[in-house]
Design a protein around this motif. Structure first.
Motif, PDB file in Angstrom:
ATOM      1  N   GLU A 190     125.126  20.666 -78.113  1.00 51.76           N
ATOM      2  CA  GLU A 190     125.020  19.584 -77.335  1.00 51.76           C
ATOM      3  C   GLU A 190     126.254  18.956 -76.899  1.00 51.76           C
ATOM      4  O   GLU A 190     127.455  19.331 -77.231  1.00 51.76           O
ATOM      5  CB  GLU A 190     124.014  18.530 -77.970  1.00 51.76           C
ATOM      6  N   PHE A 196     127.792  23.252 -71.642  1.00 50.15           N
ATOM      7  CA  PHE A 196     127.524  22.464 -70.403  1.00 50.15           C
ATOM      8  C   PHE A 196     128.652  22.554 -69.380  1.00 50.15           C
ATOM      9  O   PHE A 196     128.344  22.225 -68.438  1.00 50.15           O
ATOM     10  CB  PHE A 196     126.732  21.247 -70.490  1.00 50.15           C
ATOM     11  N   ARG A 197     129.744  23.227 -69.774  1.00 47.61           N
ATOM     12  CA  ARG A 197     130.789  23.365 -68.797  1.00 47.61           C
ATOM     13  C   ARG A 197     130.586  24.494 -68.025  1.00 47.61           C
ATOM     14  O   ARG A 197     131.156  24.707 -66.913  1.00 47.61           O
ATOM     15  CB  ARG A 197     132.029  23.726 -69.384  1.00 47.61           C
ATOM     16  N   HIS A 199     128.971  26.370 -64.957  1.00 40.93           N
ATOM     17  CA  HIS A 199     128.438  26.077 -64.023  1.00 40.93           C
ATOM     18  C   HIS A 199     127.693  27.452 -63.096  1.00 40.93           C
ATOM     19  O   HIS A 199     127.623  27.390 -62.074  1.00 40.93           O
ATOM     20  CB  HIS A 199     129.481  25.557 -62.892  1.00 40.93           C
ATOM     21  N   THR A 200     127.623  28.327 -64.079  1.00 45.08           N
ATOM     22  CA  THR A 200     126.841  29.580 -63.518  1.00 45.08           C
ATOM     23  C   THR A 200     127.327  30.190 -62.333  1.00 45.08           C
ATOM     24  O   THR A 200     127.058  30.569 -61.346  1.00 45.08           O
ATOM     25  CB  THR A 200     125.304  29.061 -62.950  1.00 45.08           C
ATOM     26  N   LYS A 222     119.934  27.146 -72.727  1.00 44.87           N
ATOM     27  CA  LYS A 222     119.426  25.923 -72.018  1.00 44.87           C
ATOM     28  C   LYS A 222     118.004  25.799 -72.030  1.00 44.87           C
ATOM     29  O   LYS A 222     117.328  24.775 -72.063  1.00 44.87           O
ATOM     30  CB  LYS A 222     120.195  25.875 -70.658  1.00 44.87           C
ATOM     31  N   ALA A 223     117.315  26.712 -71.671  1.00 45.28           N
ATOM     32  CA  ALA A 223     115.648  26.864 -71.616  1.00 45.28           C
ATOM     33  C   ALA A 223     115.219  26.369 -73.068  1.00 45.28           C
ATOM     34  O   ALA A 223     114.489  25.482 -73.114  1.00 45.28           O
ATOM     35  CB  ALA A 223     115.294  28.148 -70.945  1.00 45.28           C
ATOM     36  N   MET A 225     116.760  24.843 -75.444  1.00 42.88           N
ATOM     37  CA  MET A 225     117.121  23.393 -75.788  1.00 42.88           C
ATOM     38  C   MET A 225     116.103  22.700 -75.020  1.00 42.88           C
ATOM     39  O   MET A 225     115.819  21.638 -75.595  1.00 42.88           O
ATOM     40  CB  MET A 225     118.390  23.096 -75.226  1.00 42.88           C
ATOM     41  N   LEU A 226     115.719  22.940 -73.742  1.00 41.27           N
ATOM     42  CA  LEU A 226     114.797  21.871 -73.128  1.00 41.27           C
ATOM     43  C   LEU A 226     113.716  21.899 -73.859  1.00 41.27           C
ATOM     44  O   LEU A 226     112.855  20.999 -73.957  1.00 41.27           O
ATOM     45  CB  LEU A 226     114.927  22.617 -71.731  1.00 41.27           C
ATOM     46  N   SER A 229     113.342  20.049 -76.777  1.00 43.54           N
ATOM     47  CA  SER A 229     113.625  18.586 -76.777  1.00 43.54           C
ATOM     48  C   SER A 229     112.602  17.910 -76.153  1.00 43.54           C
ATOM     49  O   SER A 229     112.309  16.626 -76.073  1.00 43.54           O
ATOM     50  CB  SER A 229     115.112  18.319 -76.214  1.00 43.54           C
TER      51      SER A 229
END
Ligand code: SF4
Ligand code: SF4
Ligand code: FES
Lengths: 230, 113
Positions: A190, A196-197, A199-200, A222-223, A225-226, A229
């Motif tokens: 997190e 999260f740096r 940027h694809t 990311k998926a 994590m989502l 949460s």
């Protein structure tokens, strides 16, 4: 063929510079052979290599602007003059040899091993073939560093952003059914930096000599994590 | 946005707002192309309607939040001295909030007058 290789000796040079070499290229010559030939011409020239068959991951260099493993890159595929530089963004130790310490620190930070909270069983922890299949495209990473050192986000924040290699490894253990530290692993990722740096930008996917896809692995993290949460 | 919003939440909000902004922009474009208000009174009646005004406000807020997350990402990437980054973030946050308030005021005035 004409080669331009980056030279730098921190004791005597103020900055890296390009030096020209002529190498005779027989059919099927790999870039590593050409570098060895250059070393025969000038023995002070330094670069890393070992296995010669794309397995050890030690001879990653930047060729004509793209990170590649020298030993599995046919010279015939390269445009002349062939410009060989060290990995971008890494401190240069000498010529093509760079300091990969931060890259290994990021790898270490994702705990690259299976974590078990249950007591260890007497025998192996079995997986079904389907469970084992989830590790395909992840476990093959040879830690060459071609991906992370081509990632702009890793250039700007190498001490805080894990980079594609370490994130691919993070997903390799999140996807492993034998691992029991999913929550801890996700919590550790997190914040704005470690994961999260990314940027694809997908430079990582383009260069991986093993054909792995760190961007996809990052998307899976990311998926997950989502999902965990909400 | 709280500090908690720094990772996953910022990323999710960025995506959600992008979807809404995209859809609403498409709607706006279609309205302006095929059912453009003829004059000021007409426009007022359209934008002052309860559904459109709320949707419009949501649109403005989404654009501003999306901008905030994007600009913040750029500053985290490129501006490392923490004092300069904090100052820039502060100025941008103020500007975004001011724009939001100004848009909200316009939308409320249209409904009242
Ligand atoms: S996809 Fe993410 S990790 Fe890969 S190069 Fe781009 S920013 Fe780096
Ligand atoms: S993911 Fe590919 S490019 Fe990156 S370190 Fe592993 S093998 Fe090398
Ligand atoms: S020398 Fe081992 S990967 Fe190239």
């Amino acid at each position: 063929m004409k080669f331009l290789v980056s030279r730098y000796n921190p004791d005597s040079d103020a900055a890296p510079y390009m030096q020209e070499f002529e190498v005779e290229v027989p059919r099927g010559m790999m870039l590593r052979d050409a570098l060895l030939d250059i070393k025969r011409q000038d023995e002070s020239f330094s670069f890393r290599h070992s296995c010669g068959e794309g397995v050890c991951g030690s001879d990653g260099v930047n060729v004509n602007g793209t990170n590649k493993l020298a030993c599995i890159t046919p010279v015939s595929e390269l445009k002349e003059p062939i410009e060989v530089r060290p990995f971008p963004g890494r401190p240069i130790i000498r010529d093509l040899v760079v300091d990969m310490t931060q890259f290994y620190q990021q790898y270490k930070a994702v705990k690259p091993w299976v974590v078990r909270n249950d007591p260890m069983p007497e025998q192996e922890i079995l997986q079904s073939p389907q469970e084992r299949d989830k590790l395909d495209g992840l476990y093959e990473c040879i830690l060459c560093g071609c991906c992370s050192t081509s990632c702009p986000s890793f250039w700007w924040n190498p001490e805080k952003f894990h980079g594609p290699q370490a994130l691919l490894t993070a997903w390799r253990f999140l996807a492993d059914t034998r691992d029991q530290a999913t929550d801890e692993r996700l919590d550790a990722l997190e914040g704005p930096y470690k994961l999260f740096r990314c940027h694809t930008i997908m430079n990582c996917v383009e260069v991986c000599p093993k054909g792995l896809n760190p961007t996809k692995a990052i998307g899976h993290i990311k998926a997950l994590m989502l999902k965990n949460s909400v | 946005m709280s500090r908690k919003a720094s990772g996953l939440k910022a990323w999710a909000i960025q995506r959600l707002t992008a979807i809404y902004v995209g859809l609403f922009a498409l709607y706006l474009l279609l309205v302006l192309l095929f059912a453009a208000p003829a004059d000021y009174a007409d426009w007022k009646a359209w934008v002052g309607g309860p559904v459109v005004s709320v949707a419009m406000l949501l649109f403005v807020v989404s654009v501003l939040m999306h901008a905030w997350i994007g600009v913040r990402d750029v500053l985290i990437d490129y501006v490392h001295p923490i004092a300069i980054r904090a100052a820039l973030l502060g100025v941008i946050a103020l500007a975004l909030v001011a724009m939001g308030l100004w848009a909200a005021q316009a939308l409320i005035l249209v409904r009242l007058t």
